[in-house]
Design a protein around this motif. Structure first.
Motif, PDB file in Angstrom:
ATOM      1  N   MET A   1    -137.964  73.008 113.671  1.00 45.37           N
ATOM      2  CA  MET A   1    -136.575  72.914 113.198  1.00 45.37           C
ATOM      3  C   MET A   1    -136.171  74.227 112.559  1.00 45.37           C
ATOM      4  N   ASN A   2    -134.997  74.717 112.928  1.00 44.22           N
ATOM      5  CA  ASN A   2    -134.484  75.960 112.368  1.00 44.22           C
ATOM      6  C   ASN A   2    -133.183  75.656 111.632  1.00 44.22           C
ATOM      7  N   ILE A   3    -133.256  75.618 110.316  1.00 41.43           N
ATOM      8  CA  ILE A   3    -132.086  75.308 109.498  1.00 41.43           C
ATOM      9  C   ILE A   3    -131.201  76.540 109.412  1.00 41.43           C
ATOM     10  N   LYS A   4    -129.912  76.365 109.739  1.00 39.16           N
ATOM     11  CA  LYS A   4    -128.987  77.491 109.767  1.00 39.16           C
ATOM     12  C   LYS A   4    -127.746  77.209 108.946  1.00 39.16           C
ATOM     13  N   ASN A   5    -127.000  78.302 108.695  1.00 39.60           N
ATOM     14  CA  ASN A   5    -125.721  78.260 108.000  1.00 39.60           C
ATOM     15  C   ASN A   5    -125.874  77.870 106.521  1.00 39.60           C
ATOM     16  N   LEU A   6    -124.772  77.476 105.897  1.00 39.16           N
ATOM     17  CA  LEU A   6    -124.795  77.209 104.462  1.00 39.16           C
ATOM     18  C   LEU A   6    -125.352  75.826 104.167  1.00 39.16           C
ATOM     19  N   ILE A   7    -126.311  75.786 103.245  1.00 38.52           N
ATOM     20  CA  ILE A   7    -126.874  74.528 102.752  1.00 38.52           C
ATOM     21  C   ILE A   7    -126.534  74.444 101.266  1.00 38.52           C
ATOM     22  N   ALA A   8    -125.849  73.389 100.873  1.00 37.54           N
ATOM     23  CA  ALA A   8    -125.441  73.239  99.476  1.00 37.54           C
ATOM     24  C   ALA A   8    -126.561  72.615  98.653  1.00 37.54           C
ATOM     25  N   ALA A   9    -126.910  73.280  97.566  1.00 38.42           N
ATOM     26  CA  ALA A   9    -127.795  72.669  96.578  1.00 38.42           C
ATOM     27  C   ALA A   9    -126.928  71.714  95.765  1.00 38.42           C
ATOM     28  N   THR A  10    -127.178  70.438  95.898  1.00 37.37           N
ATOM     29  CA  THR A  10    -126.236  69.442  95.388  1.00 37.37           C
ATOM     30  C   THR A  10    -126.424  69.129  93.909  1.00 37.37           C
ATOM     31  N   TYR A  11    -125.299  68.770  93.286  1.00 32.52           N
ATOM     32  CA  TYR A  11    -125.314  68.227  91.931  1.00 32.52           C
ATOM     33  C   TYR A  11    -125.664  66.744  92.006  1.00 32.52           C
ATOM     34  N   THR A  12    -126.249  66.237  90.953  1.00 35.51           N
ATOM     35  CA  THR A  12    -126.560  64.813  90.889  1.00 35.51           C
ATOM     36  C   THR A  12    -125.388  64.094  90.235  1.00 35.51           C
ATOM     37  N   PRO A  13    -124.644  63.283  90.980  1.00 35.10           N
ATOM     38  CA  PRO A  13    -123.465  62.624  90.405  1.00 35.10           C
ATOM     39  C   PRO A  13    -123.858  61.544  89.387  1.00 35.10           C
ATOM     40  N   LEU A  14    -123.161  61.554  88.263  1.00 39.57           N
ATOM     41  CA  LEU A  14    -123.421  60.598  87.197  1.00 39.57           C
ATOM     42  C   LEU A  14    -122.134  59.885  86.794  1.00 39.57           C
ATOM     43  N   LYS A  15    -122.308  58.686  86.289  1.00 39.74           N
ATOM     44  CA  LYS A  15    -121.191  57.950  85.697  1.00 39.74           C
ATOM     45  C   LYS A  15    -121.004  58.410  84.252  1.00 39.74           C
ATOM     46  N   ASP A  16    -119.918  57.969  83.646  1.00 42.83           N
ATOM     47  CA  ASP A  16    -119.629  58.385  82.268  1.00 42.83           C
ATOM     48  C   ASP A  16    -120.716  57.965  81.292  1.00 42.83           C
ATOM     49  N   ASP A  17    -121.442  56.898  81.626  1.00 45.37           N
ATOM     50  CA  ASP A  17    -122.506  56.436  80.733  1.00 45.37           C
ATOM     51  C   ASP A  17    -123.831  57.168  80.981  1.00 45.37           C
ATOM     52  N   GLY A  18    -123.824  58.125  81.908  1.00 48.47           N
ATOM     53  CA  GLY A  18    -125.022  58.910  82.167  1.00 48.47           C
ATOM     54  C   GLY A  18    -125.920  58.367  83.255  1.00 48.47           C
ATOM     55  N   SER A  19    -125.595  57.220  83.825  1.00 50.10           N
ATOM     56  CA  SER A  19    -126.397  56.664  84.914  1.00 50.10           C
ATOM     57  C   SER A  19    -125.962  57.272  86.242  1.00 50.10           C
ATOM     58  N   LEU A  20    -126.813  57.122  87.266  1.00 47.81           N
ATOM     59  CA  LEU A  20    -126.494  57.686  88.579  1.00 47.81           C
ATOM     60  C   LEU A  20    -125.236  57.060  89.171  1.00 47.81           C
ATOM     61  N   ASN A  21    -124.486  57.895  89.871  1.00 53.45           N
ATOM     62  CA  ASN A  21    -123.296  57.419  90.587  1.00 53.45           C
ATOM     63  C   ASN A  21    -123.506  57.664  92.083  1.00 53.45           C
ATOM     64  N   VAL A  22    -124.383  56.893  92.690  1.00 54.92           N
ATOM     65  CA  VAL A  22    -124.698  57.111  94.110  1.00 54.92           C
ATOM     66  C   VAL A  22    -123.531  56.761  95.015  1.00 54.92           C
ATOM     67  N   ASP A  23    -122.559  56.008  94.496  1.00 56.07           N
ATOM     68  CA  ASP A  23    -121.393  55.649  95.308  1.00 56.07           C
ATOM     69  C   ASP A  23    -120.558  56.872  95.665  1.00 56.07           C
ATOM     70  N   LEU A  24    -120.748  57.984  94.942  1.00 61.69           N
ATOM     71  CA  LEU A  24    -119.988  59.196  95.240  1.00 61.69           C
ATOM     72  C   LEU A  24    -120.547  59.953  96.443  1.00 61.69           C
ATOM     73  N   VAL A  25    -121.789  59.681  96.810  1.00 62.22           N
ATOM     74  CA  VAL A  25    -122.468  60.477  97.834  1.00 62.22           C
ATOM     75  C   VAL A  25    -121.710  60.516  99.166  1.00 62.22           C
ATOM     76  N   PRO A  26    -121.197  59.415  99.699  1.00 61.17           N
ATOM     77  CA  PRO A  26    -120.448  59.502 100.968  1.00 61.17           C
ATOM     78  C   PRO A  26    -119.240  60.431 100.884  1.00 61.17           C
ATOM     79  N   ARG A  27    -118.508  60.394  99.784  1.00 62.19           N
ATOM     80  CA  ARG A  27    -117.353  61.288  99.605  1.00 62.19           C
ATOM     81  C   ARG A  27    -117.823  62.738  99.484  1.00 62.19           C
ATOM     82  N   TYR A  28    -118.868  62.939  98.744  1.00 60.50           N
ATOM     83  CA  TYR A  28    -119.469  64.269  98.569  1.00 60.50           C
ATOM     84  C   TYR A  28    -119.895  64.824  99.930  1.00 60.50           C
ATOM     85  N   ASN A  29    -120.519  63.977 100.728  1.00 61.92           N
ATOM     86  CA  ASN A  29    -120.975  64.362 102.060  1.00 61.92           C
ATOM     87  C   ASN A  29    -119.794  64.757 102.952  1.00 61.92           C
ATOM     88  N   GLU A  30    -118.738  63.954 102.939  1.00 64.08           N
ATOM     89  CA  GLU A  30    -117.558  64.257 103.746  1.00 64.08           C
ATOM     90  C   GLU A  30    -116.926  65.578 103.326  1.00 64.08           C
TER      91      GLU A  30
END
Length: 302
Positions: A1-30
């Protein structure tokens, strides 16, 4: 596999209470795909992996694996101070990602290049079918070895060695690695504000934090260089450096960069200590400064 072009080092999305916000991942991906980002490097320095629990790191990579596609790479960073934990993280994600990566142990640091290769070999062996990328970031890991010598030693010890995430401003060592065995390994350049310096050495893949924010700018640098317009390429690279300097000067880039995602329509939530979360007023001030300098014209758009 040859990875090309820009690869984003992603932020970990959190809710206001500090817990993970995995529901944001599809929007982040788009958002990333819309801006022609080719993949993500998850659970890395940008994602504050040292501030996450093991379970959280597993949960966030599970979320990214659900949006993985043939044209979008997902790389999971599994580094930890515990080799046992790193191996567990590999086992967990082995059927969920396109590649794995680790930096060197960063508290009790590795004393020799040989010991670093042995460490990486144990981790890579937990998923022999996946490409393994060594994450070279000596400013944080303390492991400052020649990466050319790493390749020479690792190629016989790590059968699934894919390449290196090269996060050090050393284009000489980078060039040697790129040219080793006629380009056998995928060497991903990891210094965003110096991307232009990698282009004369035929770089084709890059991993970085600001590819979240400024993908159009970096593709502009690459296109200008290909067309021979080195003046424009240099001007755009200067804007990249100004963006990093502006955010970094406000309490550190990690917190500022994550907070700025809200301006771009992808609210990744608060930061974990010791990083600072920006208020809406602070973000408005930063946006105004970046608008006046012309940098907002090159930001990624939702």
């Amino acid at each position: 596999m040859n990875i090309k072009n820009l690869i984003a080092a992603t932020y970990t999305p959190l809710k206001d209470d500090g817990s993970l916000n995995v529901d944001l991942v599809p929007r982040y991906n788009e958002f990333l795909k819309k801006n022609k980002v080719a993949g993500v490097f998850v659970n890395g320095s940008t994602g504050d992996f040292v501030s996450l629990t093991v379970d959280e790191r597993k949960e966030i990579i599970e979320a990214w694996s659900k949006v993985k596609s043939d044209d979008f790479f997902v790389i999971n960073h599994v580094g930890h101070t515990s080799l046992k934990v790193s191996k567990d993280l590999v086992t967990h994600c082995a059927d969920k990602v396109d590649a794995i990566s680790t930096l060197a142990p960063y508290y009790f640091t590795v004393p020799t290049l040989e010991s670093l290769v042995e460490y990486c070999a144990e981790i890579a062996a937990c998923a022999p079918h996946l490409p393994f990328y060594y994450y070279h970031i000596p400013v944080l890991s303390g492991a400052d070895f020649s990466m050319l010598e790493f390749l020479k030693l690792a190629e016989t010890k790590i059968p699934n060695l894919g390449g290196i995430k090269f996060t050090k401003n050393d284009v000489i060592d980078y060039r040697y690695c790129k040219n080793y065995k006629n380009g056998k390994y995928n060497i991903l350049y990891g210094v965003d504000e110096m991307l232009l310096s990698s282009l004369p050495y035929e770089a084709t893949g890059w991993v970085g934090s600001t590819y979240n924010h400024l993908a159009p700018l970096y593709y502009g640098i690459i296109e200008a260089f290909k067309l021979g317009d080195h003046t424009l390429a240099s001007q755009l690279q200067t804007k990249s450096a100004q963006f990093v300097d502006e955010l970094n000067g406000r309490g550190g880039f990690n917190g500022a960069g994550k907070s700025f995602m809200k301006v771009l329509g992808v609210d990744c939530g608060p930061c974990r200590y010791p990083h600072k979360t920006f208020s809406d007023e602070e973000l408005s001030e930063v946006k105004k400064i970046l608008t006046n300098s012309g940098i907002m014209d090159y930001t990624s758009k939702l």
